[in-house]
Motif scaffolding. Structure first.
Motif, mmCIF file in Angstrom:
data_model
loop_
_atom_site.group_PDB
_atom_site.id
_atom_site.type_symbol
_atom_site.label_atom_id
_atom_site.label_comp_id
_atom_site.label_asym_id
_atom_site.label_seq_id
_atom_site.Cartn_x
_atom_site.Cartn_y
_atom_site.Cartn_z
ATOM 1 N N VAL A 1 35.912 45.948 39.749
ATOM 2 C CA VAL A 1 37.314 45.685 40.107
ATOM 3 C C VAL A 1 37.912 44.643 39.176
ATOM 4 O O VAL A 1 39.045 44.787 38.699
ATOM 5 N N THR A 2 37.143 43.584 38.906
ATOM 6 C CA THR A 2 37.620 42.519 38.013
ATOM 7 C C THR A 2 38.008 43.090 36.660
ATOM 8 O O THR A 2 39.116 42.868 36.163
ATOM 9 N N MET A 3 37.062 43.825 36.055
ATOM 10 C CA MET A 3 37.294 44.318 34.703
ATOM 11 C C MET A 3 38.372 45.400 34.667
ATOM 12 O O MET A 3 39.182 45.440 33.743
ATOM 13 N N SER A 4 38.380 46.269 35.668
ATOM 14 C CA SER A 4 39.402 47.321 35.699
ATOM 15 C C SER A 4 40.797 46.717 35.790
ATOM 16 O O SER A 4 41.733 47.176 35.133
ATOM 17 N N THR A 5 40.921 45.666 36.601
ATOM 18 C CA THR A 5 42.216 44.999 36.759
ATOM 19 C C THR A 5 42.647 44.335 35.459
ATOM 20 O O THR A 5 43.811 44.434 35.047
ATOM 21 N N LEU A 6 41.711 43.634 34.807
ATOM 22 C CA LEU A 6 42.014 42.975 33.530
ATOM 23 C C LEU A 6 42.414 43.995 32.469
ATOM 24 O O LEU A 6 43.406 43.811 31.749
#
Length: 678
Positions: free
Chosen positions: A161-166
């Motif tokens: 989720v962190t990386m997808s959002t970034l």
């Protein structure tokens, strides 16, 4: 330090808290960035009395994140939560923040996050992911990346989720290379194992900025990693291709889904149907609806609303009503969008009773008409010249508590201008601001167009200056209209200067702009300048359509440069252009003016052979040209042909025939033929 002390006092009423947020978010963004958001959290709770805890528990039980429907409820619940002792766990705050994010109040989440931190509530991974998401939506990815650093410092591992959002946020800001860099870096470091969500975010970002090759490469890489694409993967491609008008390519991607064993869903079909409808391919879109039925896939209200709207815009109101009946039979409840489309379709055909019936039916279904519903009535009435009736609709709007928008007023403005009631239009234009509805570029364009048509170029230019002084950006329509207006009053040099000003601005001239200036130069006898402009257009690789060529041919004929006109006409086929009825008419008229009767008649025959039927204008110009060249016999024969095809002589042609009869210069055998035209 005064600022910090101020915000360490969180017990304020909801309205005050909201006001603080609104006033401080923009001006204090950098403060959040450099002091709070990325600093260590205080370890102790502030020294605030837990008085009235029972009342706040009651308030908390009244509101849960699931029941929050607006921002005021959210602030109210947050106030209650921070007054409880012990303080609620971070999970409850995450739930609240998630709800506010779904309401798209991203800056509010950042503000409340700061308040939470001042109370010593340490965020968890989910909190920080929510914060990154907010910065992503606000296009502040530098801050989002700083949150990533804080996340790692707290000992959390970035997840999918962190990386997808970034990645998504970086793509939104157009930082495709940076998004790819972080993806590779985190993957190689073993911080994340990319999955379908990560790849979908990357593909979505690449598609959003038009990097199709990169999107394709990512899809192939994804398959190579043995990660199977899902429906969302393909819908990202299909959606973006359709939005760019590349529906054929979207259909190919749609077909590829089957090869991957993926069954399309209603979203895929709705996207394709909408794309086809935008291109005017309503029948192809309707076939997809049948295909959905074959696949046992149920269409939804959105599917039918798209098709009904497209059918109405194509003038296929009967087909739209059949679709509407099918929709009802399937138990699908129409919404305000569906009814607005049907009402618009009925109004376009002048079926006012049907439009009124639909409105009553809509209200009977407890579907509340919105401002768009009334705008449809106002706009159509104004286009029909029924401005008084349109004003009556506006009064009904106001009575029902629906505030007219700038679109409403622009329809009225256009209606007055179409009826030539420029004084009424000016009055309405002046009172718009007083009614809390600021004029937009379209408002100015409507009045500028009317002033230019009336050759009141001074007033048109005054409005143009006013428009610019208000910070509004003139459109291509604004510039093209003014250029045409200047040419109409013979100010071709000023028109050329305005074109230069347009080129220097963010608005680049299109073919219509150049065609307007080209026409103005030709009509003002500036053939050399027109030819130079035409050459400039060719050098700039602009699409020179048949309209531009026809204008220049007419200008050459007017300047008696018949050789150049014939040469340009003969070059059309080599340029892949097909002369239309206007091109033939202009060229034939020019040849007759030059006394080239045989060539004009040959062109008339060619016109017939190429299935380009002459119209009333063609016949009347030819008849007058033949009479001027003393070809009265041919003129009479052509007049008979004209009548047989359902056309009649215009005033100028009739005057010529009457004059010939009066002078006794018309062959008696032709008089019965001429009588048919009188």
């Amino acid at each position: 330090m005064i600022f910090v002390t101020h915000f360490c006092f969180p017990f304020v009423d909801t309205q005050t808290l909201k006001k603080q947020h609104e006033e401080t978010w923009l001006c204090c963004f950098h403060f959040y960035q450099h002091w709070y958001v990325f600093s260590d959290f205080p370890l102790k709770v502030g020294l605030h009395s837990p008085a009235n805890t029972h009342n706040h528990k009651d308030n908390l039980s009244r509101y849960t994140p699931k029941e929050i429907s607006n921002l005021e409820d959210a602030f109210d619940l947050f106030n209650s939560m921070i007054r409880m002792r012990p303080l609620p766990c971070v999970v409850r705050f995450n739930q609240l923040f998630g709800k506010i994010v779904r309401m798209k109040h991203y800056s509010s989440v950042i503000f409340l996050y700061k308040q939470m931190g001042l109370l010593g509530i340490v965020p968890d991974l989910y909190t920080l992911n929510i914060l990154i998401n907010c910065f992503s939506h606000l296009s502040h990815m530098s801050s989002g990346l700083s949150v990533l650093g804080k996340l790692i410092k707290f000992g959390y591992e970035p997840n999918t989720v962190t990386m997808s959002t970034l990645i998504k946020g970086l793509f939104v800001e157009g930082k495709a290379a940076e998004a790819a860099k972080y993806f590779r870096k985190m993957t190689e470091a073993g911080c994340i194992v990319p999955d379908i969500v990560t790849y979908n975010s990357l593909i979505h970002g690449a598609c959003k900025i038009g990097q199709w090759k990169e999107a394709r490469r990512l899809l192939n890489e994804m398959i190579g990693q043995r990660i199977s694409p899902d429906v969302r993967t393909f819908n990202v491609f299909i959606d973006k291709l359709c939005k760019d008008g590349l529906v054929v390519d979207a259909m190919k991607v749609f077909s590829q889904m089957a090869s991957q064993g993926i069954v399309p869903n209603v979203v895929n079909y709705n996207t394709l149907i909408h794309g086809l409808c935008k291109l005017g391919k309503w029948k192809e879109a309707a076939r997809l609806l049948s295909e959905m039925a074959d696949r046992k896939l149920s269409p939804n209200v959105h599917t039918f609303s798209i098709l009904i709207d497209a059918a109405c815009k194509e003038g296929l109101f009967g087909d739209a009503t059949i679709l509407f009946s099918e929709m009802i039979d399937k138990g699908i409840v129409p919404n305000v969008v569906t009814y607005n489309s049907l009402i618009h379709g009925a109004c376009m055909l002048g079926q006012w009773k049907e439009a009124s019936r639909l409105l009553n039916e809509m209200v009977g279904r407890k579907i509340i008409p919105n401002v768009q519903t009334f705008n449809v009535f106002v706009d159509t009435l104004c286009k029909e010249g029924m401005v008084d009736d349109a004003r009556g609709v506006v009064e009904v709007m106001v009575h029902k508590g629906i505030k007219p928008t700038v679109v409403t007023y622009n329809s009225l403005l256009d209606g007055y201008c179409l009826r030539g009631e420029i004084v009424e239009a000016e009055k309405l234009f002046d009172i718009m601001s007083g009614n809390g509805c600021e004029c937009n570029v379209s408002s100015y364009n409507i009045l500028i167009t009317r002033y230019c048509k009336n050759k009141r170029i001074g007033e048109a230019l005054r409005l143009f200056r006013e428009l610019c002084s208000k910070g509004l950006n003139p459109t291509v329509v604004t510039f093209s209209t003014l250029i045409g207006g200047l040419c109409k009053v013979g100010r071709t040099q000023d028109a050329r200067e305005l074109l230069k000003k347009m080129q220097a601005s963010s608005q680049l001239p299109d073919c219509q702009t150049y065609a307007t200036l080209l026409d103005g130069l030709c009509k003002n006898g500036k053939l050399e300048e027109a030819m130079a402009l035409f050459q400039e257009m060719e050098e700039k690789k602009l699409h020179l359509d048949i309209v531009s060529h026809t204008i220049l041919i007419g200008g050459m004929c007017k300047a008696a440069n018949f050789a150049a006109a014939k040469k340009l006409f003969c070059s059309l086929s080599s340029k892949g252009l097909q002369p239309d009825v206007r091109t033939y008419t202009v060229t034939i008229d020019g040849l007759l003016v030059g006394g080239l009767v045989a060539e004009a008649l040959n062109l008339h025959r060619e016109m017939e052979e190429k299935s380009c039927s002459p119209n009333s204008c063609t016949y009347n110009l030819m008849i007058r040209g033949l009479i001027r060249n003393n070809e009265t016999s041919r003129a009479g024969q052509l007049a008979n042909e004209m009548v047989e095809r359902g056309f009649y002589a215009d005033c100028s042609t009739l005057e010529m025939f009457v004059d010939l009869v009066a002078k006794g210069e018309l062959d008696p055998s032709l008089q019965p033929l001429v009588q048919k035209t009188l």
